[in-house]
Scaffold this motif. Structure first.
Motif, PDB file in Angstrom:
ATOM      1  N   LEU A   1       8.122 -44.969  51.259  1.00  0.00           N
ATOM      2  CA  LEU A   1       8.596 -43.742  52.290  1.00  0.00           C
ATOM      3  C   LEU A   1       7.716 -42.866  52.906  1.00  0.00           C
ATOM      4  CD1 LEU A   1      12.381 -44.077  50.979  1.00  0.00           C
ATOM      5  CD2 LEU A   1      11.277 -45.255  52.833  1.00  0.00           C
ATOM      6  N   PHE A   2       6.975 -42.243  51.963  1.00  0.00           N
ATOM      7  CA  PHE A   2       5.975 -41.043  52.322  1.00  0.00           C
ATOM      8  C   PHE A   2       4.982 -41.596  53.479  1.00  0.00           C
ATOM      9  CE2 PHE A   2       6.944 -39.587  48.020  1.00  0.00           C
ATOM     10  CZ  PHE A   2       7.695 -38.267  48.558  1.00  0.00           C
ATOM     11  N   VAL A   3       4.552 -43.135  53.486  1.00  0.00           N
ATOM     12  CA  VAL A   3       3.904 -43.665  54.363  1.00  0.00           C
ATOM     13  C   VAL A   3       4.440 -43.703  55.477  1.00  0.00           C
ATOM     14  CG1 VAL A   3       2.383 -45.651  54.779  1.00  0.00           C
ATOM     15  CG2 VAL A   3       2.544 -44.787  52.568  1.00  0.00           C
ATOM     16  N   ILE A   4       5.693 -43.970  55.621  1.00  0.00           N
ATOM     17  CA  ILE A   4       6.534 -44.358  56.740  1.00  0.00           C
ATOM     18  C   ILE A   4       6.709 -42.732  57.445  1.00  0.00           C
ATOM     19  CG2 ILE A   4       8.845 -44.894  57.782  1.00  0.00           C
ATOM     20  CD1 ILE A   4       8.853 -47.021  55.615  1.00  0.00           C
ATOM     21  N   ASN A   5       6.972 -41.825  56.610  1.00  0.00           N
ATOM     22  CA  ASN A   5       7.028 -40.618  57.106  1.00  0.00           C
ATOM     23  C   ASN A   5       5.852 -40.145  57.977  1.00  0.00           C
ATOM     24  OD1 ASN A   5       9.682 -40.379  56.524  1.00  0.00           O
ATOM     25  ND2 ASN A   5       9.378 -38.944  54.724  1.00  0.00           N
ATOM     26  N   ALA A   6       4.586 -40.351  57.405  1.00  0.00           N
ATOM     27  CA  ALA A   6       3.197 -40.134  58.019  1.00  0.00           C
ATOM     28  C   ALA A   6       2.938 -40.753  59.252  1.00  0.00           C
ATOM     29  CB  ALA A   6       2.170 -40.542  56.952  1.00  0.00           C
ATOM     30  N   LEU A   7       3.527 -42.169  59.185  1.00  0.00           N
ATOM     31  CA  LEU A   7       3.206 -43.168  60.289  1.00  0.00           C
ATOM     32  C   LEU A   7       4.076 -42.584  61.585  1.00  0.00           C
ATOM     33  CD1 LEU A   7       3.147 -46.488  59.034  1.00  0.00           C
ATOM     34  CD2 LEU A   7       1.167 -45.028  59.751  1.00  0.00           C
ATOM     35  N   MET A   8       5.168 -41.960  61.298  1.00  0.00           N
ATOM     36  CA  MET A   8       6.201 -41.431  62.322  1.00  0.00           C
ATOM     37  C   MET A   8       5.522 -40.211  62.953  1.00  0.00           C
ATOM     38  SD  MET A   8       8.748 -43.270  62.693  1.00  0.00           S
ATOM     39  CE  MET A   8       7.432 -44.588  62.715  1.00  0.00           C
ATOM     40  N   PHE A   9       5.106 -39.308  62.039  1.00  0.00           N
ATOM     41  CA  PHE A   9       4.258 -38.037  62.218  1.00  0.00           C
ATOM     42  C   PHE A   9       2.983 -38.352  62.912  1.00  0.00           C
ATOM     43  CE2 PHE A   9       2.208 -33.833  61.269  1.00  0.00           C
ATOM     44  CZ  PHE A   9       3.454 -33.059  61.245  1.00  0.00           C
ATOM     45  N   TRP A  10       1.971 -39.332  62.839  1.00  0.00           N
ATOM     46  CA  TRP A  10       0.777 -39.518  63.422  1.00  0.00           C
ATOM     47  C   TRP A  10       1.347 -40.257  64.704  1.00  0.00           C
ATOM     48  CZ3 TRP A  10      -2.271 -44.258  62.956  1.00  0.00           C
ATOM     49  CH2 TRP A  10      -3.290 -44.113  63.466  1.00  0.00           C
TER      50      TRP A  10
ATOM     51  N   HIS B   1       0.037 -23.852  61.125  1.00  0.00           N
ATOM     52  CA  HIS B   1      -0.354 -22.677  60.700  1.00  0.00           C
ATOM     53  C   HIS B   1      -1.194 -22.805  59.469  1.00  0.00           C
ATOM     54  CE1 HIS B   1      -1.370 -18.625  60.248  1.00  0.00           C
ATOM     55  NE2 HIS B   1      -0.738 -18.403  59.372  1.00  0.00           N
ATOM     56  N   LEU B   2      -0.345 -23.477  58.273  1.00  0.00           N
ATOM     57  CA  LEU B   2      -0.586 -23.818  56.965  1.00  0.00           C
ATOM     58  C   LEU B   2      -1.805 -24.684  56.747  1.00  0.00           C
ATOM     59  CD1 LEU B   2       2.886 -23.563  55.549  1.00  0.00           C
ATOM     60  CD2 LEU B   2       1.132 -21.813  55.600  1.00  0.00           C
ATOM     61  N   TYR B   3      -1.761 -25.904  57.737  1.00  0.00           N
ATOM     62  CA  TYR B   3      -2.824 -26.885  57.295  1.00  0.00           C
ATOM     63  C   TYR B   3      -3.686 -27.151  58.521  1.00  0.00           C
ATOM     64  CZ  TYR B   3      -4.520 -31.370  55.838  1.00  0.00           C
ATOM     65  OH  TYR B   3      -5.219 -32.200  55.438  1.00  0.00           O
ATOM     66  N   PRO B   4      -4.982 -27.024  58.585  1.00  0.00           N
ATOM     67  CA  PRO B   4      -5.765 -27.298  59.698  1.00  0.00           C
ATOM     68  C   PRO B   4      -5.879 -28.634  60.173  1.00  0.00           C
ATOM     69  CG  PRO B   4      -7.140 -26.807  57.456  1.00  0.00           C
ATOM     70  CD  PRO B   4      -5.438 -26.928  57.249  1.00  0.00           C
ATOM     71  N   GLY B   5      -5.456 -29.575  59.539  1.00  0.00           N
ATOM     72  CA  GLY B   5      -5.367 -30.984  60.054  1.00  0.00           C
ATOM     73  C   GLY B   5      -4.536 -31.135  61.078  1.00  0.00           C
ATOM     74  N   VAL B   6      -3.365 -30.508  61.148  1.00  0.00           N
ATOM     75  CA  VAL B   6      -2.619 -30.473  62.197  1.00  0.00           C
ATOM     76  C   VAL B   6      -2.585 -29.387  63.379  1.00  0.00           C
ATOM     77  CG1 VAL B   6       0.014 -30.503  62.720  1.00  0.00           C
ATOM     78  CG2 VAL B   6      -0.857 -31.516  60.661  1.00  0.00           C
ATOM     79  N   VAL B   7      -2.684 -29.774  64.632  1.00  0.00           N
ATOM     80  CA  VAL B   7      -2.892 -28.779  65.659  1.00  0.00           C
ATOM     81  C   VAL B   7      -1.612 -28.868  66.663  1.00  0.00           C
ATOM     82  CG1 VAL B   7      -4.272 -28.033  67.761  1.00  0.00           C
ATOM     83  CG2 VAL B   7      -5.418 -28.853  65.503  1.00  0.00           C
ATOM     84  N   VAL B   8      -0.960 -27.809  66.965  1.00  0.00           N
ATOM     85  CA  VAL B   8       0.090 -27.436  68.029  1.00  0.00           C
ATOM     86  C   VAL B   8      -0.586 -26.472  68.724  1.00  0.00           C
ATOM     87  CG1 VAL B   8       2.573 -27.293  68.593  1.00  0.00           C
ATOM     88  CG2 VAL B   8       1.782 -28.390  66.250  1.00  0.00           C
TER      89      VAL B   8
ATOM     90  N   ALA C   1      -4.097 -36.247  57.117  1.00  0.00           N
ATOM     91  CA  ALA C   1      -3.402 -35.070  57.468  1.00  0.00           C
ATOM     92  C   ALA C   1      -2.104 -35.247  57.917  1.00  0.00           C
ATOM     93  CB  ALA C   1      -4.350 -34.529  58.784  1.00  0.00           C
ATOM     94  N   ALA C   2      -1.902 -36.378  58.403  1.00  0.00           N
ATOM     95  CA  ALA C   2      -0.342 -36.700  58.866  1.00  0.00           C
ATOM     96  C   ALA C   2       0.489 -36.765  57.768  1.00  0.00           C
ATOM     97  CB  ALA C   2      -0.315 -37.940  59.781  1.00  0.00           C
ATOM     98  N   LEU C   3       0.134 -37.406  56.623  1.00  0.00           N
ATOM     99  CA  LEU C   3       0.824 -37.512  55.283  1.00  0.00           C
ATOM    100  C   LEU C   3       1.187 -36.076  54.527  1.00  0.00           C
ATOM    101  CD1 LEU C   3       2.027 -39.072  52.999  1.00  0.00           C
ATOM    102  CD2 LEU C   3      -0.198 -38.910  51.952  1.00  0.00           C
ATOM    103  N   ILE C   4       0.259 -35.115  54.802  1.00  0.00           N
ATOM    104  CA  ILE C   4       0.384 -33.694  54.255  1.00  0.00           C
ATOM    105  C   ILE C   4       1.275 -32.925  55.187  1.00  0.00           C
ATOM    106  CG2 ILE C   4      -0.717 -31.601  53.847  1.00  0.00           C
ATOM    107  CD1 ILE C   4      -3.058 -33.408  52.572  1.00  0.00           C
ATOM    108  N   GLY C   5       0.837 -33.060  56.470  1.00  0.00           N
ATOM    109  CA  GLY C   5       1.703 -32.375  57.649  1.00  0.00           C
ATOM    110  C   GLY C   5       3.263 -32.999  57.546  1.00  0.00           C
ATOM    111  N   SER C   6       3.624 -34.244  57.318  1.00  0.00           N
ATOM    112  CA  SER C   6       4.867 -34.725  57.289  1.00  0.00           C
ATOM    113  C   SER C   6       5.385 -34.177  56.151  1.00  0.00           C
ATOM    114  CB  SER C   6       4.828 -36.333  57.391  1.00  0.00           C
ATOM    115  OG  SER C   6       4.395 -36.700  56.192  1.00  0.00           O
TER     116      SER C   6
ATOM    117  N   ALA D   1       9.525 -24.477  65.406  1.00  0.00           N
ATOM    118  CA  ALA D   1       8.852 -23.378  64.683  1.00  0.00           C
ATOM    119  C   ALA D   1       8.406 -23.834  63.223  1.00  0.00           C
ATOM    120  CB  ALA D   1       9.931 -22.263  64.485  1.00  0.00           C
ATOM    121  N   ALA D   2       9.043 -24.751  62.915  1.00  0.00           N
ATOM    122  CA  ALA D   2       8.477 -25.290  61.477  1.00  0.00           C
ATOM    123  C   ALA D   2       7.297 -25.982  61.705  1.00  0.00           C
ATOM    124  CB  ALA D   2       9.411 -26.221  60.698  1.00  0.00           C
TER     125      ALA D   2
END
Length: 118
Positions: free
Chosen positions: A66-75, A19-26, A91-96, A12-13
């Motif tokens: 570590l923020f870059v690593i989180n974004a890479l995992m998200f991406w 929903h909050l960020y248009p760069g991420v689509v589910v 978008a991966a950075l902000i989404g993560s 749900a998160a």
């Protein structure tokens, strides 16, 4: 039971992030469930290796890498799945970041609702 509930809340998160960020689509809740599971697996299996390999860069950047690593995992999760899409690295950075904040809120909620009885 707690693991299943946490998984549902993290899915749900992920929908909230989309929903909050248009760069991420589910595309659907089932895609969010699978994406939450893949994110969990990547963070459990691959993230510790990346943190260890990039330790010098992380120390020099005072932990900001570590923020870059989180974004890479998200991406990476978005690249592996078809119902979960990320527009690019930023978008991966902000989404993560949003997803991590939601995860911290869920963990805090679980600590208060289900205190460990040691």
């Amino acid at each position: 039971m707690k693991l299943l509930l946490r998984w549902l809340l993290l899915a749900a998160a992920l929908l909230l992030v989309a929903h909050l960020y248009p760069g991420v689509v589910v595309t659907s809740f089932s895609s969010a469930l699978i994406a939450a599971m893949v994110l969990g697996l990547l963070n459990t299996l691959l993230r510790p290796v990346l943190v260890l390999l990039t330790l010098p860069v992380t120390v020099v950047s005072l932990g900001l890498f570590l923020f870059v690593i989180n974004a890479l995992m998200f991406w990476a999760a978005a690249r592996l799945l078809s119902g979960f899409d990320v527009a690019g690295f930023w978008a991966a950075l902000i989404g993560s970041l949003i997803y991590s904040l939601c995860g911290m809120l869920i963990d805090t909620l679980f600590e208060r609702l289900f205190p460990d009885s040691d």
